[in-house]
Design an enzyme around this catalytic site. Structure first.
Site: not given
Length: 1611
Positions: A267, A282, A845, A902, A1220, A1248
């Site tokens: 490379e 990436h 657009c 109401g 959990h 969490k």
């Protein structure tokens, strides 16, 4: 034939034919390995998912091959957990230790069976084990087959990034068995197709053509298992055509990669080419992983990097369009606005700066320069390496908005051609598809509209499309009018392509039933398309015998169209709305069962030139239409179309788009330059070709037009002539271009065009009524956006009036909302050429008709364009400099309130509008104004149906508005019609807000009974309960949010306290949903936060104690699963009723302003909601989103489909994605825990994870886990704790939203839960919360109660801090030593140091700068920041005490008495409350005048010399003079306070004097009914609360702090 034989395609890499591609290769693989790679041990490394499916087959194939080869080798298997987490040092080491334990030696052959993770990991093990052993790649994903398995790259991830440690180690073989793909989810196949398409795009144009033209077959082969022979495809003889296609494109992709690797293994240059799409891709992946797959991110990167090349003038739009359509054909996203991306929480982090920052570390870069692989055409790159590209070029592509730099075009005189006509392109596609033979269409517009037309014709099997000349020529193989329905369940999705929808409606009616498997075709579109009319065309077709059903709103898409429905004969069609209806029938008429005679009805035919265009084009394809005449030879609107089959001409060239040509010509007109459009002249078929002669020439331009070209030279800038009266019916789309020119046309119009009653500089454009039903209401759009420049406009039934102004007087910096309408964007780009700093918000657009418009504007016309990143997703479209009278709100769509009569829509709406500084409108009032009748009168005269129709028309007008602080209460029955419901749903789909205001049924009934019948409210004719029951589901379906209106006081509140609480909650709710204020604490390691877990079965009895319960907490967890209508804690899993939950939540909201964590805990996760009812769980969680909770807990244990659907609805709410583990079986150092964390990060804004500690060691493992996962860039906040007594240390150390309890709660929400006070005390003891010292600077301060105030707060929360006095008359060395001390926590500052302290601070807030005083010093990151909380206290005191009826601040006044230092804070507070006038009185007027002069004129301060003659009585009076300065006695020495000052019926009196407690002002106000009083000691407390919260990051425990002060004060 042996089972171990197979027909494989062999590909050479690095001189060896080691890549073998085929189908069902397991026997072949093991025969090859055992015979060519002899070994004593073969080690298979795979993951647990794959082993469950394939391991037995692997073992059987190995044993058979080993037996045949007489090979006695061992076959060992090592399984790792699936997912990216396996690519780690830890797992690599575990594999190596296991191999050593199993006595593996240097002759070991390792087999990598899996996707890219397994290949990378296994290859790195092979590269380093025994200094390198042989290994074989057996990739199972398409991505791995064409990418990671080829080339010898191996690596593992580290906390610093992906693939940072590894080696180049070439495998002995790469066996690509395409049969593995059939077990992959479709999404994974598409993931790999991105790389296949990428490779073809850079190297093999023939493969690319195959990919784009045969996508359906290739996808089918990749995803469908063969029927019949299980191993079909192993040999050429039993390989299907689709399998052969798949083999060809995949092997072609592998060949390119192998060829490049052979030339450039390490490379150094050429190999960078395979990173096309990866530089930007990436960066996107770094933000969105793991929610978005690698190939999906690269797909977006491919399109964006192609746009970079287009912007640089290297790549054509044709190529960009082909890339986009090809990627879309395989289900891949092509833009950052793709719904799959925008629905992700992480998408909010996709800022341009963030992406550019990530790109800095791309391995292709050289130093700071960014490198991108640029295409020059499909199949070829610009350079044989990545090219350097400037940041501003990349930024312009990434930004959603642009700004046009006002200047004279540098390329003038310009000669250019515009893209192909959209109108002609769409007609040509239909004609060529219906015709016989092959037609090569040139200059076709490559845009969104033509793309959906082509896709639809392919789905109808009406034509085959292919490309020549690099995509410049589209080859259409016509089907001769033979059409069949799409596959079952497949709809024709047309986006917002109006032309395609109208043409295809008739095309679908002529589909042959005998050639179809389905009886009908469904065509649909986006939300706006579902509002655009198609009724007249459907009416004509159904009258002619077609069977067409509206699936949603009557008169709009979606439509269900039966086959064999185009009978022909005499057809009548109303053509006053759109000529496209006419063209639709004309184009299909030759294929009707009978010869068609088409008669147009309904008055004047709109856009006749477009009908003539259709007829002329039909003639070129062999059908001659006869237009009939009357006896006098006048043309009639009757057309006779012969039955025939179109014969395709060999070639057809699409004329350039005349509507698009108006923009460069208008730029020449407005800038005084010259532009020539080379391929549109007087012979054009398009009506808009007349624009130059009929619009620009009368405006003062020099126009030279030939048959085929148009040249325009504009007059000097600022000398355009107004249009006067002009008919633009023949070119309606061009009216927007004419309008922006008219905005700056200040010379008188031509005399013959003068309109009586209008100025000579006015332009009156008529004949454009149809523009109200285009992509948006263009007339309203033009008016709203021109207003941002200060341009006045008016409108009438079929047109618009623009009053031109000199360009120098227009507002700069307007931000233009484009309504997703290409013509709005390009029209305002014209105006932007002379009005600098204009922002066009929706640059993309323009892709509808001119995808490379912005590039051409810069490169061909010579007007610079820069990218602009809008601040938020709902960035204001109304900002302008100088500030214009147009609303400055953050959201640009009105807020609708729906609900039963109401329910409180008016009450809530008025408060909401005031809080948002906006306007409230009752739709029933608008109805009465327009109809000159009350609703009751109208219903009595015309019936409910007619009323509903009018009501919906009013709604449609409101929807087109772009004022985000306009709150509109709709009638309770607005949801009774399907059209209105769909309009509201479309509003929500676009990001608008529809709030369902609701109350309990019995409460509403009681309220309506109490007010009785009213003349303006008609009777329903049915019971209230029945109406409520019918409408409730509709209210839910049509709304984005729900506001539960609790009108009774809660928690022991007085009526006054309840009113304040309602206003506070209304403010929180509407500011939250509109993105103004999140009401969430800052989550960071340096700012520990917690939430109180409420465990009450009914929260209402506890509300009176909530202030005490929440001391030290930053949020409140509302445990929905623990609620019970009985008031008793549930003992078994149950579902509380949603209405009960909503009312409980609303009541809780009135008792606390803390953010809510809305948690629905299932049984398996430790709660009381059933774990087997996903639908019920989802309904409860969605309620939390609808009620605008700041946080909603989402358990990741539920099916992904449910999780995805909930996340898509989150809007401003943050998701806490939770897991959990109550068993204690999941170890913090295990792979399963990492996998759960990845899942939580995918779905949550906060992750969490709760484990169970069996010993203290589990807390240490947790800490290591947190350290590892939080070290990754972009890691989300993590709440990680252990349950149980052994886990309490983890709660003490956790900095993010630690769940806490309180001693007064009935139970702890989880084992080991601590109180907030216990946690803070423990942190202090362990040193993680160091004690800080706070001081008051000033003199004299000996009697100050500030130490009492703040020390009471510290003690209440368990904070280790202290507050003391430091008396000083100047900022001396002693003061400086205090503020520079390492334990300095903050300071209060009083006289005489409020100004003197400022030079010693690092920063000062803008508020404090304007006031000119600092009363609070706050340490922030080693710097000292100055703030002023005095004005905040005054502001809060006034806002909280003002009656809701007195809240029209914008039309009210305030009075400030005194001109000392504190008066400045009072004036600033009154300005922030938006009072129209602030009266300032001081005994010495000269001092008051000085104060006035120091503030901006916009504050509108009026100095008054007498309190007895105020021009208007104030609503708020603030005294800043000493307590004994005012008097109620006319004979006293003090300042006399006349009773007229307090003559308003309601108001607030605030006295800043600390003593006496009740001053003359307060005594007088207390006697006035409706007036509230705020003594100085309360202001002291309020400003102290603000200081406390700034210093500690905690909500102040106000009751106890206030009590400490008042006990001393009154002692």
């Amino acid at each position: 034939m042996s089972s171990s034989s197979a027909d494989v395609l062999k590909i050479s890499i690095l001189g060896n034919e080691s890549i073998h591609v085929g189908f069902h290769l397991l026997p072949y693989i093991f025969k090859t390995i055992t015979t060519t790679l002899p070994s004593s041990t073969y080690v298979l490394i795979t993951d647990t998912n794959l082993s469950a499916i394939y391991l037995n087959d692997f073992k059987a194939s190995f044993e058979e091959a080993a037996s045949e080869a007489d090979n006695k080798a061992r076959f060992l298997v090592y399984e790792v957990a699936p997912g990216e987490g396996a690519k780690s040092r830890k797992v690599k080491g575990e594999i190596e230790d296991w191999m050593l334990d199993n006595k593996c030696t240097r002759d070991t052959v390792i087999l990598a069976f899996g996707g890219g993770v397994i290949g990378d990991l296994t290859g790195f093990v092979a590269a380093t084990f025994m200094r390198g052993v042989k290994f074989v790649q057996i990739p199972t994903t398409l991505l791995a087959m064409v990418d990671s398995s080829v080339g010898g790259k191996t690596a593992i991830d580290t906390p610093h990034g992906k693939n940072l440690i590894g080696a180049f180690w070439q495998p002995s073989y790469i066996f690509v068995d395409l049969a593995f793909l059939t077990t992959l989810p479709t999404r994974e196949v598409s993931n790999g197709m991105a790389e296949v398409i990428k490779t073809a795009a850079i190297w093999k144009d023939d493969d690319f053509a195959l990919l784009e033209s045969r996508s359906a077959e290739i996808s089918l082969a990749a995803s469908s298992r063969p029927t019949g022979v299980p191993t079909a495809g192993r040999f050429v003889s039993d390989r299907s055509h689709a399998q052969s296609l798949l083999l060809q494109v995949v092997s072609g992709s592998i060949y390119v990669k192998a060829h490049i690797v052979t030339i450039d293994e390490r490379e150094t240059g050429l190999r960078n080419l395979v990173n096309f799409g990866h530089t930007i891709g990436h960066a996107i992946e770094a933000v969105l992983t793991p929610a978005m797959l690698h190939g999906e991110c690269v797909s977006v990167g491919i399109v964006l990097e192609a746009e970079v090349a287009r912007q640089l003038g290297i790549l054509s739009q044709v190529a960009v369009g082909r890339l986009t359509r090809c990627l879309q054909a395989y289900g891949l996203p092509v833009s950052l606005s793709d719904r799959r991306i925008t629905a992700l929480p992480a998408s909010s982090q996709l800022s341009v700066d963030r992406l550019l920052d990530i790109m800095k570390i791309d391995k292709k870069n050289s130093g700071p320069a960014k490198k991108i692989v640029l295409l020059s055409r499909i199949g070829k790159t610009y350079e044989e390496k990545a090219s350097v590209v400037a940041d501003d070029v990349i930024s312009k592509v990434l930004c959603e908005a642009v700004t046009v730099k006002a200047a004279t075009p540098t390329k003038s005189p310009i000669t250019m051609a515009t893209p192909g006509s959209k109108s002609i392109s769409n007609r040509a596609l239909v004609l060529a598809a219906l015709g016989k033979g092959t037609c090569r269409v040139r200059n076709l517009l490559h845009s969104d509209d033509t793309a959906v037309m082509m896709n639809a014709l392919v789905e109808l099997k009406g034509a085959v499309f292919s490309w020549e000349d690099g995509g410049d020529t589209i080859v259409v193989e016509g089907g001769g009018g033979i059409l069949s329905t799409p596959a079952k369940g497949k709809e024709l999705y047309l986006g917002n392509a109006g032309t395609a929808s109208r043409f295809l409606t008739t095309v679908c009616a002529m589909v042959s039933g005998s050639a179809s498997s389905e009886r009908s075709t469904v065509i649909t579109g986006n939300a706006r398309m579902k509002q655009r009319p198609i009724g007249p065309l459907v009416d004509a077709l159904t009258a002619n015998g077609a069977k067409v059903k509206y699936l949603e709103s009557t008169g709009c898409l979606p439509l269900d169209i039966d086959t064999d429905g185009f009978r022909g004969g005499h057809i009548q069609l109303a053509a006053s709305v759109s000529s496209q209806y006419v063209s639709s029938i004309l184009l299909c008429a030759p294929y009707a069962a009978e010869q068609v005679t088409l008669e147009l009805t309904g008055g004047q035919v709109i856009s006749q030139p477009y009908i003539d265009m259709t007829i002329a084009m039909m003639k070129q394809f062999g059908a001659t239409v006869e237009r009939q005449k009357d006896e006098q030879g006048n043309l009639l609107d009757i057309y006779v179309i012969p039955k025939c089959t179109y014969v395709n001409p060999p070639e057809y060239s699409v004329e350039s788009d005349a509507s698009s040509a108006t923009y460069p010509l208008a730029i020449a007109a407005i800038t005084g330059t010259t532009c020539t459009i080379s391929n549109i002249g007087s012979s054009s078929l398009q009506g808009d070709a007349r624009f130059a002669k009929e619009i620009l020439e009368p405006m003062g331009c020099i126009v030279e037009q030939t048959l085929t070209s148009t040249k325009v030279t504009g007059p000097p800038v600022g000398t355009l002539r107004a249009l006067g009266n002009v008919d633009m019916e023949p070119m309606t789309d061009a009216f927007l271009t004419a309008s922006v020119l008219a905005a700056v046309a200040v010379k008188p119009c031509l005399p013959e065009r003068k309109v009586e009653g209008l100025p000579e500089t006015a332009s009156r454009i008529y004949g454009i009524a149809n523009q109200r039903v285009k992509e948006c209401n263009r007339i309203q759009a033009m008016r709203d956006q021109l207003a941002k420049f200060g341009i006045e406009t008016d409108e009438f039934d079929d047109g618009i009036i623009i009053f031109g102004k000199p360009e120098a007087s227009l507002f700069r910096g307007a931000s233009i909302h484009c309504y997703d309408d290409h013509r709005v964007a390009m029209a305002f780009a014209v105006l932007s050429c002379i009005i600098d700093e204009t922002i066009i918000e929706e640059k993309r657009c323009v892709e509808k008709t001119w995808p490379n418009f912005w590039d051409d504007l810069q490169n061909k016309i010579g007007v610079a364009v820069e990218g602009v990143e809008l601040e938020t997703h709902n960035q204001a479209s109304t900002s302008a400099k100088p500030v214009s009278p147009i609303d400055q709100s953050q959201s640009d769509r009105p807020i609708f309130l729906i609900g039963m009569r109401g329910a409180g829509k008016t009450y809530v709406g008025r408060m909401a509008a005031d809080i948002l500084s906006g306007q409230f409108t009752d739709a029933d009032d608008v109805f009465a104004q327009e109809s000159h009748q009350t609703v009751s009168e109208f219903v009595a005269a015309n019936g409910w149906d007619e009323f509903r129709k009018k009501e919906t028309e009013i709604l449609s007008k409101f929807v087109e508005e772009h004022r985000g602080n306009h709150v509109i209460a709709l009638g309770g029955g607005i949801v009774e019609t399907e059209t209105a419901r769909e309009t509201l749903k479309a509003h929500v789909a676009k990001g608008g807000h529809v709030v369902h205001v609701t109350r309990a049924l019995e409460d509403i009934e009681a309220y309506l009974d109490s007010i009785g019948n009213t003349a303006v409210r008609p009777n329903w004719g049915e019971t209230f309960a029945d109406v409520f029951k019918r409408r409730e589901p509709w209210y839910q379906a049509c709304s984005s949010h729900e506001f539960y209106n609790v009108l009774e006081a809660v928690g022991g509140q007085t009526h006054e306290e309840h009113t304040k609480a309602m206003r506070a909650e209304c403010g929180r709710f509407f500011k939250f949903i509109t993105g103004r204020e999140s009401n969430r604490p800052r989550l960071s390691v340096g700012n520990p936060t917690s939430f109180l877990s409420l465990t009450f079965p009914d929260v209402t009895p506890a509300l009176i104690h909530l202030d005490e319960l929440t001391e030290g907490a930053d949020a409140v967890e509302f445990r929905v699963d623990l609620l019970s209508t009985t008031g008793q804690a549930p003992t078994r899993p149950a579902l509380p009723p949603i209405s009960f939950v909503a009312k409980q939540l609303a009541s809780l909201r009135l008792a606390t302003t803390l953010p809510i964590v809305f948690s629905v805990r299932s049984k398996d996760q430790g709660g009381m909601v059933p774990s087997d009812n996903a639908e019920a769980y989802g309904a409860l969680v969605r309620l939390g989103l609808r009620c605008a909770c700041e946080y909603v807990d989402l358990e990741v244990c539920w099916p992904e489909q449910l999780l995805d659907s909930i996340v898509q609805l989150k809007r401003e709410t943050h998701i806490i994605a939770s897991w959990h583990d109550w068993t204690g079986d999941m170890a913090w150092d295990g792979e399963e825990m990492k996998a759960k964390h990845v899942l939580c990060e995918k779905y949550g804004d906060v992750a969490k994870i709760v484990g169970t500690a069996k010993s203290g060691l589990d807390n240490a493992k947790l800490a290591i886990f947190v350290g590892e996962v939080q070290s990754h860039p972009g890691a989300k906040p993590l709440l990680a704790i252990n349950m149980g007594a052994a886990g309490q240390l983890s709660r003490i150390l956790n900095p993010i939203l630690t769940p806490v309890t309180h001693d007064a709660l009935p139970s702890r929400a989880a084992p080991g839960q601590l109180t907030a006070r216990e946690i803070l005390q423990a942190r202090a003891l362990t040193g993680s919360l160091p004690a800080k010292k706070f001081v008051l600077f000033g003199s004299p301060i000996a009697h100050s109660v500030s130490p009492l105030l703040h020390n009471a707060g510290f003690a209440t929360l368990g904070l280790p801090h202290t507050y003391r006095l430091h008396e000083s008359e100047k900022v001396d060395q002693g003061v400086l030593e205090v503020i520079r001390s390492p334990d300095f926590g903050g300071a209060s500052v009083t006289i005489p140091l409020k100004l003197d302290i400022i030079p010693h601070l690092d920063s000062v807030s803008e508020d404090a700068k304007i006031i000119g005083a600092v009363n609070t010093v706050i340490p922030r990151g080693g710097k000292l920041h100055g703030e002023n909380t005095d004005w905040q206290a005054i502001h809060q005191a006034a806002a909280q005490n003002l009656d809701a009826d007195a809240l029209s601040y914008g039309s009210s006044t305030a009075l400030v008495i005194g001109a000392g230092g504190t008066c400045r804070a009072a004036i600033y507070a009154m300005h922030k409350l938006r009072f129209k006038t602030i009266y300032l009185f001081n005994r010495t007027p000269e001092n008051a005048a000085k104060v006035k002069a120091s503030f901006p004129e916009s504050y509108n301060i009026a100095v008054v010399t007498s309190l007895s003659s105020l021009p208007e009585a104030p609503v708020v009076v603030v005294s800043t003079v000493p307590g004994n300065s005012l008097t109620l006695d006319t004979f006293s020495q003090g300042i006399y306070l006349p009773s007229e000052v307090l003559s308003r019926p309601k108001g607030v009196a605030i006295d800043l004097a600390y003593k006496p407690h009740m001053t003359a002002l307060l005594h007088a106000a207390e006697k006035k009914e409706g007036w509230k009083v705020v003594p100085g000691v309360e202001i002291l407390c309020l400003q102290g609360f603000k200081q406390f919260e700034e210093w500690t990051g905690k909500r102040a425990p106000q009751k106890k702090m206030r009590k400490a002060v008042l006990d001393k004060y009154f002692a």
